[in-house]
Design a protein around this motif. Structure first.
Motif, mmCIF file in Angstrom:
data_model
loop_
_atom_site.group_PDB
_atom_site.id
_atom_site.type_symbol
_atom_site.label_atom_id
_atom_site.label_comp_id
_atom_site.label_asym_id
_atom_site.label_seq_id
_atom_site.Cartn_x
_atom_site.Cartn_y
_atom_site.Cartn_z
ATOM 1 N N GLY A 1 37.134 44.953 26.457
ATOM 2 C CA GLY A 1 38.024 44.409 25.906
ATOM 3 C C GLY A 1 39.454 44.501 26.791
ATOM 4 N N GLN A 2 39.402 44.957 27.575
ATOM 5 C CA GLN A 2 41.071 44.485 28.131
ATOM 6 C C GLN A 2 40.623 44.493 30.566
ATOM 7 O OE1 GLN A 2 42.648 48.758 28.518
ATOM 8 N NE2 GLN A 2 41.312 49.508 27.536
ATOM 9 N N VAL A 3 41.718 44.018 30.332
ATOM 10 C CA VAL A 3 42.178 43.785 31.932
ATOM 11 C C VAL A 3 41.823 45.119 32.558
ATOM 12 C CG1 VAL A 3 43.281 42.698 33.756
ATOM 13 C CG2 VAL A 3 42.629 40.541 31.731
ATOM 14 N N VAL A 4 41.343 45.239 33.376
ATOM 15 C CA VAL A 4 41.791 46.726 34.038
ATOM 16 C C VAL A 4 41.616 46.535 35.874
ATOM 17 C CG1 VAL A 4 40.241 47.718 32.539
ATOM 18 C CG2 VAL A 4 38.962 46.590 34.752
ATOM 19 N N TYR A 5 41.999 45.612 35.719
ATOM 20 C CA TYR A 5 42.578 44.897 37.674
ATOM 21 C C TYR A 5 42.341 43.523 37.895
ATOM 22 C CZ TYR A 5 43.133 44.534 42.459
ATOM 23 O OH TYR A 5 43.600 44.054 43.489
ATOM 24 N N SER A 6 43.983 43.398 37.728
ATOM 25 C CA SER A 6 44.399 41.799 38.046
ATOM 26 C C SER A 6 45.247 41.709 39.616
ATOM 27 C CB SER A 6 45.228 40.853 36.994
ATOM 28 O OG SER A 6 45.526 39.788 37.553
ATOM 29 N N GLY A 7 44.774 41.162 40.147
ATOM 30 C CA GLY A 7 44.984 40.985 41.766
ATOM 31 C C GLY A 7 45.495 39.607 42.408
ATOM 32 N N GLY A 8 46.510 39.338 42.908
ATOM 33 C CA GLY A 8 46.881 38.198 43.935
ATOM 34 C C GLY A 8 47.199 38.991 45.381
ATOM 35 N N PHE A 9 46.132 37.466 46.313
ATOM 36 C CA PHE A 9 46.624 37.925 47.709
ATOM 37 C C PHE A 9 46.110 36.595 48.421
ATOM 38 C CE2 PHE A 9 43.184 40.716 45.270
ATOM 39 C CZ PHE A 9 42.716 41.669 46.277
#
Length: 634
Positions: free
Chosen positions: A68-76
């Motif tokens: 129920g939550q964001v565990v990874y958020s990445g921009g490349f």
């Protein structure tokens, strides 16, 4: 096409350009299921960075949710090469393509839950401006058929469906009526992915609710989930348009911007924009059966149709697959220069979304399936696939032959794609097994575990032969149909090659022969004979010109899509030249008969002219088979 779909399930794809920034979220585990996700940051960043470099993709964004939550958020990488602007998963917008179908399905199901629409009623009951053709009396197209891609429509006519200016987009109802594909299969009998079908759902939402499609989705799908940087409206709101990434395709080894920005079927995915962070919000809501998604949304992640009980099938919008043996749901999204994949593992509360702004050398951006498998292999149990026990005394000779995708268009110019795609071959082996060429790779062996049911040993892969002679494959949104002798592209390619070679020879020979006659002082041929030569030369020029333009257009898949959507001048020129060969063939046949009866030219000259006539007729026949001729080119 089918091979593009099944290729997603194969080896890990590649992509390129440096990692610019990663924004890891705080959590590293799924509190709800207790699945440890330690080391997720390095796994994701390593995979995506390698893929970007290897496949020459400018940028990407990744979100992983769990518990129920964001565990990874990445921009490349970069959102725009010229501006060197880094990808920001919170702000950078990507065209999400067919993932929009989820919003469309959700909007329609809300109206079903409110009693406005009916899953099993004739959709014509809600179409006031036009009607779906009654091709199968007593078997109407229903919303359920549209949601599961089983309505039986031919593939779409894309010519002139988009552009670079939102002002070019025609009225929704006008477009839906004008490009309605023929119904080529009875509804409910087989799955064949249909963009038109989902566009029609969008129009149903608009017609039944009395609210424009884009506004209905914004108010009832996006706003409740806080997806404030997502839109299905065109032109885009300024806050979204100014942070939109540029899509790229590779041409001659370089990333070139894709010019297509708009199309007139947003409900199917042509144009809508979202961010990685917003899609994470959507995954959390879907996994948690969030009531904000509205009535009926829970049906999206339930099996609604399958070709066979032993195979994964279709939900509403979502597609069933297996990841490492675990039941999962998938939705991809492709638009020229943009490619995304999204996965849900409901049993573990895990979701993954990955999107890239480049075709890369693979033509499909970054292989999200490879990343999904790595996550499953590292963090989830590893169930053993079922044993592939051969059926005693089985025989597979009845299944031998060549097959093509059911999505191959029958009536639109899009059929020309089949000319460049290798058909799939099935060969029987001893013991009732088969070997397939073109499904994932060549030479793949399958064991017949039940009559007509085959399993790939050591894997979860399965295919089933239907009573109608089709092949259903696990995880695919189309089936394979037998290719008849006259439908096989190899003889057609041979005819085209022979026709072009003959035409090229004649383009030189015809004026050269005329010059030689003049220099030798030979009598001038009659006016009719000269007209015959001019017609032959024009036919040859049309043949060569149309083939050159077709090859040039098809060389870069994304640019070919752009040419189709914008009805580009080279595309129209190619279609006009191909169309000219049809009347030219008739004229040449008459001139050939006259040449032999009246003794025009030498015997060698008449034989050469006959060869030109046969070559032109062969090219015209192939052009007609692939719907390259005619005023409407549809």
């Amino acid at each position: 096409m089918f091979k593009q779909v099944i290729a997603r399930f194969a080896a890990v794809g590649t992509a390129a350009l440096a990692l610019v920034g990663i924004v890891p979220a705080a959590a590293s585990a799924d509190p709800a299921s207790g699945v440890p996700l330690d080391g997720l940051d390095s796994l994701v960043s390593g995979y995506v960075t390698d893929a970007l470099f290897a496949n020459d993709v400018p940028g990407a964004a990744v979100s992983v949710v769990a518990g129920g939550q964001v565990v990874y958020s990445g921009g490349f990488g970069v959102a725009d090469i010229a501006a060197a602007e880094a990808v920001d998963p919170e702000r950078t917008g990507f065209l999400i393509g067919s993932q929009t179908k989820l919003f469309t399905a959700q909007a329609a199901l809300r109206l079903v839950g409110e009693g406005v629409l009916d899953l099993d009623a004739d959709v014509n009951d809600h179409l006031g401006d036009f009607q779906i053709d009654d091709a199968y009396p007593g078997r109407p197209v229903t919303l359920r058929h549209l949601l599961t891609h089983t309505a039986g429509f031919d593939d779409d006519n894309l010519i002139g469906s988009g552009g670079t200016d939102a002002a070019e987009i025609p009225d929704f109802a006008e477009r839906m009526a004008a490009v309605q594909p023929e119904r080529v299969r009875p509804p409910g009998e087989t799955v064949t992915y249909s963009n038109y079908g989902y566009s029609l759902i969008g129009y149903l939402v608009q017609s039944a609710s009395g609210v424009p499609y884009d506004r209905y989705v914004a108010d009832n799908v996006l706003a409740p989930l806080g997806m404030n940087r997502t839109t299905v409206s065109m032109p885009y709101p300024a806050t979204i348009g100014e942070t939109l990434a540029t899509g790229y395709s590779i041409d001659m080894g370089h990333n070139d911007p894709v010019e297509l920005a708009y199309a007139d079927t947003p409900a199917a995915g042509a144009g809508p924009v979202s961010t990685s962070a917003d899609m994470a919000r959507y995954m959390i809501a879907a996994l948690g059966a969030d009531p904000r998604m509205g009535p009926g949304a829970e049906e999206m992640l339930r099996p609604q149709y399958t070709e066979d009980a032993s195979l994964p099938g279709m939900g509403f919008g979502w597609e069933q697959i297996l990841i490492g043996g675990h039941p999962a749901w998938f939705k991809g999204g492709d638009f020229p220069g943009f490619h995304g994949t999204m996965f849900l593992l409901p049993e573990y509360g895990i979701g993954l979304h990955i999107v890239a702004n480049g075709d890369g050398y693979s033509g499909g951006g970054i292989d999200g399936f490879g990343l999904a498998r790595q996550i499953a292999d590292r963090y989830l149990p590893s169930p053993a696939p079922p044993t592939a026990a051969a059926t005693p005394d089985a025989d597979a000779t009845a299944y031998e032959g060549w097959y093509h995708s059911s999505r191959t268009s029958q009536n639109s110019f899009y059929k020309v794609k089949a000319l460049f795609e290798r058909p799939i071959r099935v060969r029987a082996t001893d013991g009732g097994g088969i070997v397939t060429d073109g499904i994932w790779a060549d030479g793949i062996a399958w064991v017949q575990v039940a009559p007509g049911h085959f399993q790939r040993p050591g894997t979860w892969d399965r295919l089933v032969f239907g009573e109608d002679g089709t092949i259903a494959l696990s995880g695919a949104t189309e089936v394979l149909e037998r290719t008849g002798p006259l439908e096989h592209p190899y003889p057609h390619m041979a005819l085209l090659a022979a026709a072009v070679l003959t035409a090229l020879t004649a383009l030189v020979w015809l004026p050269l022969a005329a010059l030689i006659r003049r220099r030798r002082g030979m009598p001038s041929p009659s006016r009719t004979a000269r007209a015959a030569r001019l017609t032959a030369w024009t036919a040859c020029a049309s043949t060569v010109g149309s083939v050159v333009l077709l090859v040039a257009l098809a060389a870069v898949p994304s640019q070919f899509q752009v040419a189709l959507a914008t009805a580009s001048v080279p595309l129209l020129a190619m279609l006009i030249l191909a169309s000219l060969t049809v009347p030219a063939s008739v004229a040449l046949a008459g001139f050939t008969a006259a040449a032999w009866s009246r003794g025009w030219w030498s015997r060698r000259g008449r034989l050469g002219y006959t060869a030109v006539t046969v070559a032109t007729m062969a090219f015209a026949a192939v052009a007609m088979i692939y719907n390259m001729t005619g005023p409407s080119f549809t």
